[in-house]
Design a protein around this motif. Structure first.
Motif, short mmCIF file in Angstrom:
data_model
loop_
_atom_site.label_atom_id
_atom_site.label_comp_id
_atom_site.label_asym_id
_atom_site.label_seq_id
_atom_site.Cartn_x
_atom_site.Cartn_y
_atom_site.Cartn_z
N GLU A 1 0.73 -1.28 0.23
CA GLU A 1 0.00 0.06 0.17
C GLU A 1 0.97 1.27 0.17
OE1 GLU A 1 -3.22 -0.48 -0.31
OE2 GLU A 1 -2.76 -2.44 -0.06
N ALA A 2 -0.01 2.43 -0.14
CA ALA A 2 0.97 3.51 -0.22
C ALA A 2 1.58 3.93 0.99
CB ALA A 2 -0.02 4.67 -0.30
N ILE B 1 5.04 2.18 0.84
CA ILE B 1 5.99 3.04 0.05
C ILE B 1 6.47 4.07 0.89
CG2 ILE B 1 6.06 4.44 -2.00
CD1 ILE B 1 3.81 2.59 -3.14
N GLY B 2 5.58 4.63 1.68
CA GLY B 2 5.99 5.78 2.35
C GLY B 2 7.13 5.60 3.46
N SER C 1 10.50 4.88 1.98
CA SER C 1 11.12 5.92 1.17
C SER C 1 12.14 6.55 1.92
CB SER C 1 9.84 6.95 0.79
OG SER C 1 10.53 7.77 -0.13
N ARG D 1 5.73 0.89 -9.78
CA ARG D 1 4.74 1.64 -9.05
C ARG D 1 5.61 2.38 -7.95
NH1 ARG D 1 0.16 -1.26 -4.77
NH2 ARG D 1 -0.24 0.75 -3.83
N TYR D 2 6.67 1.74 -7.32
CA TYR D 2 7.31 2.63 -6.16
C TYR D 2 8.07 3.73 -6.85
CZ TYR D 2 10.47 3.18 -2.45
OH TYR D 2 11.42 3.96 -1.32
N SER E 1 5.82 6.65 -7.36
CA SER E 1 5.54 7.17 -6.32
C SER E 1 6.73 7.99 -5.76
CB SER E 1 5.04 6.04 -5.30
OG SER E 1 3.96 5.28 -5.67
N VAL E 2 7.75 7.51 -5.37
CA VAL E 2 8.82 8.46 -4.96
C VAL E 2 9.52 9.56 -5.69
CG1 VAL E 2 9.35 6.44 -3.54
CG2 VAL E 2 10.67 6.79 -5.40
N SER F 1 7.61 11.47 -8.09
CA SER F 1 6.55 11.93 -8.60
C SER F 1 6.77 13.56 -8.80
CB SER F 1 5.15 11.99 -7.54
OG SER F 1 5.47 12.65 -6.26
N GLU G 1 3.84 9.40 -14.29
CA GLU G 1 3.62 8.38 -13.63
C GLU G 1 2.38 7.47 -13.94
OE1 GLU G 1 3.55 11.28 -12.22
OE2 GLU G 1 5.88 11.47 -11.81
N GLU G 2 1.34 8.08 -14.26
CA GLU G 2 0.13 7.28 -14.49
C GLU G 2 0.21 6.67 -15.69
OE1 GLU G 2 -3.13 10.08 -14.20
OE2 GLU G 2 -2.90 10.45 -12.01
#
Length: 1787
Positions: A120-121, A124-125, A128, A178-179, A182-183, A185, A193-194
């Protein structure tokens, strides 16, 4: 170290097993060199003999200690071999549910076959910014490491994901992208990213299919290069594909499917846009129904089709392009359904199909022939065409995706993600497996070289000589495949032959390679196959189809037909192919075009080799990172590991080779500090030196004799395999001996203590038992004595009773007997004399007669006898007479007889005298008896007379008894009537009480209804408050997003202006103060040139739209807040009304009770006076009529008599008057209405002169003469009322004082309890060191004394203020008394002039207004910003001075009624604050402006003139309210600004605390090695990383102190400080708990104890700062429960119940994760069993909660800006000269 030491008794080893690969066993008998077998015992208890090979003398591999089980990194195991790796993976995967494990630089990922909440997000956070090794192994950690090395070293990176089908390669690559998206962006390219992520569903649809091993198997290889700019933000991507499995388009094995896109099309065939394709279900088409597996469990193909279309649209595929793609794919479906028929042996036809599918064109030098083809060739041609079309459309889609993902800026660096197939071996291996294994050979070679490179760098870094390690090199295998005249060359050569075949190619292979290369081999029973010895295993390849697949030929006429298609896309596909071929081969002549195309066409093998070489060049130019995916089982069962399959994959993917290479050198590495801290127990005091490095060297030289087993590096010590385990064994033995010694001592102490306690208890028990026995004995003695006494008394009583009964009976008998005797005696006395006489004479006669007869007979007899005797005597006498002696005896006898006769005569005389005396006594007794009889007769006569008198008395008594009975009956009847009357009265009272009870019940019911209504109102209020908080949170989040967009918009403006200034050097522009936050005011904006107006409108259009949406949201929020305020006001009004009604009712009751009590008191006083008067009157009367008095009463008519009579008459009159007053008073009491009670304040009545009766009171009382004429009674009544009110007021004061005293005592009790709890905690903290406990105790004592001193100082100050106040009042009262005494007649005049004296005229002074010139706003704000650098002493101890200065300037603008100046000042202030908080990281600046913004907002509210705020002001402050402008709109603007500053402050504090939280809360230990950390838990930190400074918990607390001091020194409101601290503690809890969940090594009992102590330190900090009630403790509850979960016992079901009850703040996922990650800290500690974890999961399955694993670190509590009025008077503020505000003028 010798083998005998390692293979000793009880050592554990691994034995080979055909089913489980390896089995664990324990050595029963120690090994000695020369033994041929090793005696071991399996885990099931079976003893076996393991035979040792006498040639190699190889012993079975040793097993690692239990403390090393479940390690995050396989290379940290002490014994590095295959069974250790397999067992560690099994423990992590099955027991701990962990799918990721490090193996050096490789991440091993095992497919769990179920969805896990670890992507999940929040995860990832959490990963990071973290170093690799700090957290648990994860795919995100690898991606983060690649990203970090990219921006730190500036080198390109590659992440190589490999594994067999079904191992999870595709999903792993997707998570990596995906990671990275996210990091990295980018705010400027928000959709890059999308788009990059959107390529995944497209490639899965056209490149993935269901196989026997995997439902979503990737049937091609791809390498995605993700580009980044200089700011390391993602700007685009590029994709390269390898070896698409085209054969799947026309053939699928049983249980498999074609590519997903075909099934998605069939599932969406009912849609209108797909009607023209004439599709049906997937079962209608041959190419989708071959595998007989149309569906995938849990997958909706229609939904997947919608996702694919959405991804195509996102990537820029037009609707027409999408329909063209789907049309071609539908054509492939229909093409595969074409039916072919045989017409002859070499001809075939096709129904409704084009000509060239059944014919082929043959060209010669002069002619061209068209020839029909057989059915087999036609079918192959049809299938080849379908495969070729699909490959073209696949490549076209990939190219189009690359165009849409084209880099938007210059690429600075990239990260490549390689998703490629792993080593494959099947029963039948063909060309595809050959290419795949060839690619894996190249990757393995690159991997080996990279591993050696890293090892060499590590050795060189530590300055250790590098020695080459022998390993299995696969270079010969690669040369076999790709070298000149290798397999690929021979294949290409055979492909160019006109009549080349697979058989001839196989023969060439045998002839060329069989004897020359050892890696090549020929099967024993086949001439159409060959064997290659790969690095992983040997693989047999079947030669059938190699040439055809390598050529990949398609009928050229069919291609020409497709080029001439009326549809654009097919023509475009094959025209591009022709262009590519033409550009590669130049411009050939027309005649030789076909031949040229055939010659220039590359074979598949050549293309693959070239692309593979290009890939290897790319990988060699980057820093690689490896992810090896493992498929645990073929059944796709979740969390089940097949050992055979796993070991096969470990061997094939190079993991075991990596382990072998690591084990060949020095795999175990410890720093000197870690070695010293871990193995300090093995050192003596003499071994410890100041230099820890030398200490370690000395200790190792003493412990490990073989110096070749270790090397000393610069910072680390390198150990051979098994040496750390040997050190662990020594440490364990030392600790075990120490533990045994400690246990022995403790057991001795415990046993002795227990013995002493038992002895003492026994003595005590004996004492009490003996005392009890003594008491019992005494009791027995007492009872015995009592029983004896009782028996004695009883026996005495019985004997006495018996005696008395006997005596009574005897007396009765005696009486009767005596009476009988008396009667007999009487009768005898009466009748006996005569009878006696008669009897005497008769008896005498008879006796005499009998005597005479007897005497005559006796005499006769005697005469005869005597005669006979006489005759005999005579004869004797005659004889004797003849002798002299006879005569002598005869004379002597006669003398004796004479003397006897004389004695007899004397005796008879005496008898006669005695008889005569008896006779006389008898005569006397007869006389006495006669006298007694006479008296008895007289007594009987007297008794007869007395009986008659007694009968008369009895009759009289009966008459009296009847009279008494009648009287008693009358009294009883009267008493009964009285009781009945009393009962009736009681019944009446009871009825009244019942009525009152009913009234009270009704009142109670009404109150209950009111309470229910109030509760309903409270519930509604809570719901409204909750809704308000949600709205506030949403509003604040939207506000934050809007402000971010605004900042981004301003940045764009600055960039645009900068670029325009660069393009036009002569053009300049100055920005004015700008604010776009206000809705109703003008914005000063920027002064811009006319040239860029159009561009600005275009760029600000989006911001305007967002602003419009935000304004609508603001209006909506305002409306909701107004509605909420109105509802709250209604609720408050209702609550106030209810409280007022209750107070009125209570006051009425109180008033009525008071009045009634007063009236009753007066009535009692009057009645007592009446009684007293009555007594006086009676005494007078008695004194007048008293005859017994010594003093004679006065005579009538005399003066004393008249005086007394007059007094008596006056007393009677007074008595009558008192009676009338009592009656009047009683009637007045009845008429009193309790509702007429006035609300006059008792204190005011008390302050008035109670002793005086003013003229108004006299006049008012004079009007009432209802009771008596002189009004004295009324005055007394009023006086009593006043005194009663005074008493009531005093009673209320006493109650208030008592209540305050109780509250104070409760507070003291609470403090004492808290101190007691703290003392208990300190006393129970046995695990803490002595110094720590002493320090904590001293700190606690200092804190307590400080608080007491502060309380005493506060009390002293309060008393000083009270004394001053009382002195002032005393002075005022003294003056008033003096004035009153001096001028008593002028009192009224003085009272009239009091008002003018109380408000003296004030002199002119500073009015709290600062004048400034227009345009000085920037200068003012700049100087105010510098104020934060000054100390509080320099600004006069006034907090929030800038806010006051700004508000006084605002008052000046309001004073002069200058709207433009108001707007300019406020907008400049807003712009200045926004500009100041843009510089993030300056916590002091943000706290400074947050405090002053809130103070300025409070000033705007306080001086707005609104009634709600004016109630808090002094009269002087109310005079200073704003008069010309309404600041309501700007209040909302500044409220939003304060919220924004608060959010930035929280982010800044999070950035400050984030580096300290994990190190202080989790990583730092007070004493190294005390908590028993593992020796091999070395963190694989990133290379080139500098050593971090030692961060402790004290560092974190010190930083919190700094932040709190910064907040307080700027004068921030206490409520706002509490909210900031609460948010900071939530951040600490969230980050700590997240790291605990993601770091398996932290989940231990020791760490739980450490966390608990850290939380205690935080709570102490809150107590020290007096912030315990701010809600920060509640935010730490999840962390506290996690620490308790680590410490609690985890074995039985009761423990599971306790855990579920205790851990309410933790989610089910978090509890299970902690239990799965629980790691024993010592060898003897046990792990959590899987059964216990399943029990926990069963108990927690009914919980309704969030599925998130981690806490949301970004969660921000909504801020509440509570209004805090300022007590500071504006006119008293002094501006320090250091601010340089001389341009401001005081007014």
């Amino acid at each position: 170290m010798a083998a005998a030491e390692l293979y000793s008794k009880h050592a554990r080893v691994w034995l080979p097993d055909p089913a489980e690969v390896w089995r664990s066993a324990e050595i029963v008998k120690g090994y000695t060199p020369g033994d041929k077998a090793l005696s071991v015992q399996l885990e099931d208890g079976t003893e076996v003999e393991h035979h040792i090979d006498h040639l190699t003398n190889s012993l079975p591999p040793l097993r690692n200690p239990n403390i090393l089980l479940g390690e995050n990194d396989l290379t940290t195991l002490s014994y590095l071999h295959e069974p250790a790796v397999l067992h560690n993976l099994k423990v992590r995967f099955i027991d701990s549910k962990l799918i990721y494990t490090y193996c050096g630089i490789v991440l091993v990922a095992i497919n769990p076959y179920e969805s896990l909440p670890i992507y999940e997000a929040d995860i990832i956070g959490a990963y990071s910014g973290q170093n690799m090794g700090d957290m648990d192994p994860h795919i995100f950690a690898v991606a983060e490491e690649a990203y970090k090395q990219m921006y730190r070293d500036g080198r390109n990176q590659s992440i190589i994901v490999s594994g067999e089908s079904g191992a999870g390669k595709t999903i792993s690559a997707k998570f990596v992208m995906r990671y990275l998206a996210s990091v990295s962006s980018s705010p400027t390219e928000a959709n890059v990213e999308e788009r990059v992520l959107a390529s995944s569903p497209i490639m899965e649809a056209i490149g993935n299919a269901k196989t026997i091993r995997n439902d979503n198997s990737s049937r091609f290889g791809k390498y995605i290069e993700i580009g980044f700019d200089k700011k390391h933000q993602m700007i685009g991507a590029n994709m390269r594909t390898y070896l698409l499995e085209k054969s799947r388009v026309v053939f699928q094995a049983h249980g498999e499917r074609n590519y997903h896109i075909f099934y998605q099309l069939c599932a969406s065939s009912h849609l209108p846009e797909f009607k023209a394709f004439k599709l049906g279900c997937a079962g209608d088409f041959h190419c989708t129904n071959q595998g007989q597996s149309l569906d995938i469990d849990g997958v909706d193909d229609a939904k997947e089709m919608r996702d694919t279309q959405r991804a195509l649209s996102l990537l820029g595929f037009l609707e027409s392009d999408q329909m063209a793609i789907f049309q071609i794919l539908a054509a492939i479906l229909h093409l595969r359904n074409v039916e072919l028929k045989d017409q002859s042996a070499d001809r075939s036809s096709i129904v409704d199909m084009a000509h060239w599918l059944c014919h082929k064109k043959l060209k010669t030098t002069s002619e061209t022939y068209v020839k029909s083809v057989p059915k087999t060739d036609a079918v192959n041609g049809r299938d080849a065409l379908a495969k070729h079309i699909y490959a073209k459309i696949f490549n076209w889609i990939v190219d189009h995706i690359n165009k849409m993902l084209k880099l938007t800026a210059r690429r600075h660096s990239f990260i490549g993600v390689l998703d490629i197939y792993g080593f494959e071996t099947f029963d039948v291996n063909s060309f595809e497996q050959f290419c795949i294994n060839y690619a894996n050979e190249k990757l393995q070679q690159q991997f080996n070289m990279h591993v050696f490179k890293l090892e060499q760098e590590e050795y060189l870094k530590e300055e250790i000589p590098w020695t080459m390690i022998d390993f299995c090199d696969n270079e010969p295998c690669i040369l076999l495949i790709e070298a000149k005249m290798g397999i690929l060359d021979l294949l290409d050569e055979e492909s160019k032959m006109p009549k080349g075949s697979d058989d001839t190619w196989a023969q060439k292979l045998y002839a060329s390679l069989l004897k020359q290369n050892a890696r090549f081999d020929k099967p024993r029973f086949s001439n159409r196959a060959f064997i290659i010895h790969h690095f992983a295993d040997k693989v047999e390849y079947q030669c059938d189809g190699f040439l055809e697949k390598n050529k990949d030929t398609v009928n050229e006429e069919q291609i020409k037909v497709l080029k001439m298609s009326k549809f654009d896309l097919p023509a475009e596909l094959f025209q591009e192919n022709e262009k590519a071929t033409t550009s590669a081969g130049g411009h050939p002549k027309t005649a030789r075009l076909g031949q040229t195309l055939r010659d220039n066409k590359k074979t598949v093998g050549l293309q693959f080799r070239q692309s593979l070489h290009l890939l290897m060049q790319t990988l060699n130019a980057t820093t690689p990172h490896y992810v090896r995916c493992i498929k645990p089982n073929d059944q796709r069962a979740p969390f089940i590991l097949d050992p055979l399959k796993t070991v096969q994959q470990l061997r094939s993917c190079g993991i075991l080779e990596t382990i072998r290479i690591s084990a060949a050198g020095f795999p175990s590495r410890l720093t000197y500090q870690e070695l010293f801290g871990r193995y300090r127990v093995l050192m003596t005091q003499k071994d410890i030196l100041a230099d820890k490095k030398q200490t370690c060297k000395n200790v190792l030289a003493k412990l490990v004799k073989d110096q070749k087993k270790y090397l000393f590096g610069k910072n680390k010590i390198f150990f051979r395999a098994g040496q750390v385990a040997y050190l662990e064994k020594l440490r364990f033995e030392k600790l075990q001996m120490a533990c045994i010694m400690i246990q022995k001592t403790i057991l001795c102490w415990v046993t002795r203590k227990k013995y002493l306690e038992m002895r003492e208890s026994t003595i005590t028990i004996q004492k009490y038992v003996r005392a009890y026995q003594a008491r019992c004995y005494v009791q027995i003695l007492r009872c015995t004595k009592a029983a004896v006494v009782i028996q004695r008394n009883l026996r005495m009583w019985v004997a006495r009773r018996c005696f008395q009964q006997q005596r009574s009976a005897a007396i009765t008998i005696q009486s009767f007997f005596r009476a009988y005797k008396a009667r007999q005696r009487c009768r005898k006395l009466m009748y006996e004399p005569k009878a006696v006489v008669i009897q005497k004479w008769v008896r005498g006669f008879l006796v005499r007669r009998h005597y005479r007869r007897s005497l005559a007979a006796i005499i006769l007899l005697q005469s005869y006898v005597r005669r006979m005797r006489a005759k005999k005597e005579l004869k004797k006498l005659k004889v004797e007479a003849r002798s002299v002696e006879h005569y002598k005896r005869l004379s002597v006898g006669m003398e004796n007889k004479i003397m006897q006769l004389q004695r007899k005569i004397n005796e008879q005389h005496e008898e006669n005298r005695a008889l005569s005396g008896k006779l006389s006594a008898i005569e006397r007794s007869q006389v006495v008896a006669q006298e007694i009889l006479r008296r008895a007769e007289e007594e009987a006569k007297a008794k007869a007379q007395r009986v008659s008198s007694l009968l008369e008395q009895l009759t009289f008594l009966q008459q009296e008894l009847e009279t008494t009975r009648r009287e008693k009956e009358e009294q009883a009847r009267a008493h009964v009537e009285h009781i009945e009357q009393v009962i009736a009265e009681l019944n009446a009272k009871n009825s009244l009480l019942s009525k009152e009870t009913d009234d009270l019940k009704k009142l109670i019911q009404e109150q209950e209804q009111q309470i229910m209504e109030s509760r309903t109102y409270e519930a509604t209020a809570k719901e409204l408050e909750r809704d308000l908080n949600e709205e506030r949170s949403r509003y604040q989040s939207l506000l934050g997003k809007y402000l971010q967009l605004e900042e981004h918009h301003e940045d764009l403006k600055e960039k645009m202006s900068h670029s325009m200034n660069e393009n036009k050097p002569g053009h300049k522009r100055t920005d004015s103060n700008f604010s776009n936050s206000s809705e109703c005011t003008q914005s000063s904006g920027y002064v811009e040139g006319e040239d860029c107006s159009v561009q600005r409108e275009d760029m600000t259009q989006s911001a305007v739209d967002i602003l419009a949406v935000l304004l609508k949201l603001q209006k909506r929020v305002k409306a909701l807040e107004q509605e909420k305020q109105s509802l709250q006001q209604q609720l408050d009004k209702r609550e106030e009304n209810r409280q007022e009604k209750a107070m009125e009712v209570e006051e009425q009751r109180t008033a009525s009770r008071a009045e009634l009590d007063l009236e009753a008191l007066k009535r009692q006083e009057l009645e007592s006076d009446n009684k007293r008067l009555k007594q006086d009157l009676n005494e007078l009367r008695k004194s007048l009529t008293n005859e017994s008095s010594t003093i004679a009463p006065p005579r009538p008519g005399s003066l004393p008599y008249d005086v007394l009579l007059e007094q008596l008459n006056s007393s009677s009159e007074e008595l009558d008057m008192r009676k009338e007053e009592v009656l009047l008073l009683r009637s007045h009491m009845v008429r009193q209405d309790a509702l007429k009670h006035k609300d006059t304040t008792l204190s005011e009545r008390w302050n008035s002169n109670l002793g005086e009766i003013t003229s108004e009171d006299i006049d008012r009382s004079a009007d009432f003469h209802t009771l008596n004429e002189d009004g004295e009674l009324w005055l007394a009544y009023e006086g009593l009322k006043e005194s009663n009110r005074v008493l009531e007021w005093q009673l209320q004061e006493q109650r208030r004082i008592h209540r305050e005293e109780c509250e104070r005592l409760c507070e003291q009790v609470r403090k004492v309890k808290e101190e007691n709890e703290l003392q208990q905690f300190l006393a129970n903290s046995d695990l803490l060191s002595l110094d720590t406990r002493v320090e904590e105790c001293l700190r606690h004592e200092i804190t307590r004394l400080t608080n007491e001193n502060l309380d005493l100082v506060e009390q002293q100050a309060k008393q000083d203020r009270t004394i001053c106040k009382l002195k002032k009042q005393l002075n005022i009262l003294t003056k008033r008394v003096e004035e009153t005494e001096a001028s008593a007649p002028q009192q009224i005049v003085v009272l009239r002039r009091k008002s003018s004296v109380a408000v003296p005229r004030k002199e002119k002074g500073f009015q709290g207004i600062l004048e400034y010139k227009h345009g000085d706003e920037k200068r003012l704000l700049k100087n105010l910003t510098e104020l934060r650098k000054l100390r509080s002493e320099e600004v006069g101890q006034i907090k929030g001075l800038p806010a006051y200065i700004l508000f006084m300037c605002l008052r000046y603008a309001d004073h002069i009624d200058d709207q433009q100046r108001v707007i300019s000042l406020l907008n400049s202030t807003i712009t200045c604050i926004k500009g100041a908080i843009k510089r993030r990281g300056d916590f002091e600046m943000m706290s400074f402006w947050l405090a002053n913004t809130c103070r300025f907002l409070h000033c705007m509210r306080q001086y707005s003139g609104e009634g709600d705020f004016m109630n808090y002001n002094t009269p002087r402050q109310n005079e200073q309210c704003l008069s010309n402008f309404d600041m309501t709109e700007y209040q909302q603007v500044f409220s939003d600004l304060a919220i924004h500053v608060y959010q930035q402050l929280i982010k800044c504090s999070e950035d400050i605390l984030n580096p300290l939280i994990v190190a202080g809360m989790l990583e730092h230990e007070t004493v190294d090695g005390v908590l028993g950390s593992k020796p091999t838990d070395l963190k694989k930190r990133s290379s080139h990383l500098s050593e971090e400074q030692d961060i402790t918990m004290e560092t974190l607390l010190l930083q919190l102190d700094v932040l709190h001091t910064t907040l307080t020194q700027h004068g921030m409101d206490l409520e706002l400080i509490k909210q900031v601290v609460r948010q900071q503690f939530y951040i600490i809890c969230a980050i700590t708990l997240n790291h605990l969940l993601l770091r398996k090594g932290m989940c231990s009992w020791n760490k739980g104890l450490q966390i608990k102590y850290r939380v205690y330190q935080l709570e102490e900090w809150l107590e020290e700062k007096e912030l315990a009630e701010c809600g920060a403790k509640e935010t730490l509850e999840p962390l506290i429960q996690a620490a308790q979960l680590l410490k609690i016992r985890k074995k039985t079901e009761a423990d599971a119940q306790a855990i579920c009850t205790m851990c309410r703040a933790l989610t089910s996922a978090q509890i299970v994760k902690i239990l799965n990650s629980y790691t024993p800290g010592i060898e003897s500690e046990e792990r959590v069993s899987s059964t216990f974890i399943r029990t926990i999961e069963t108990l927690l399955k009914d919980r309704i909660e969030s599925p998130m694993l981690l806490m949301d670190v970004n969660n921000t509590f909504p801020i509440t800006l509570t209004f805090t009025p300022s007590p500071v008077a504006l006119e008293t503020i002094q501006i320090p000269a250091s601010l340089n505000l001389g341009f401001l003028t005081h007014i």
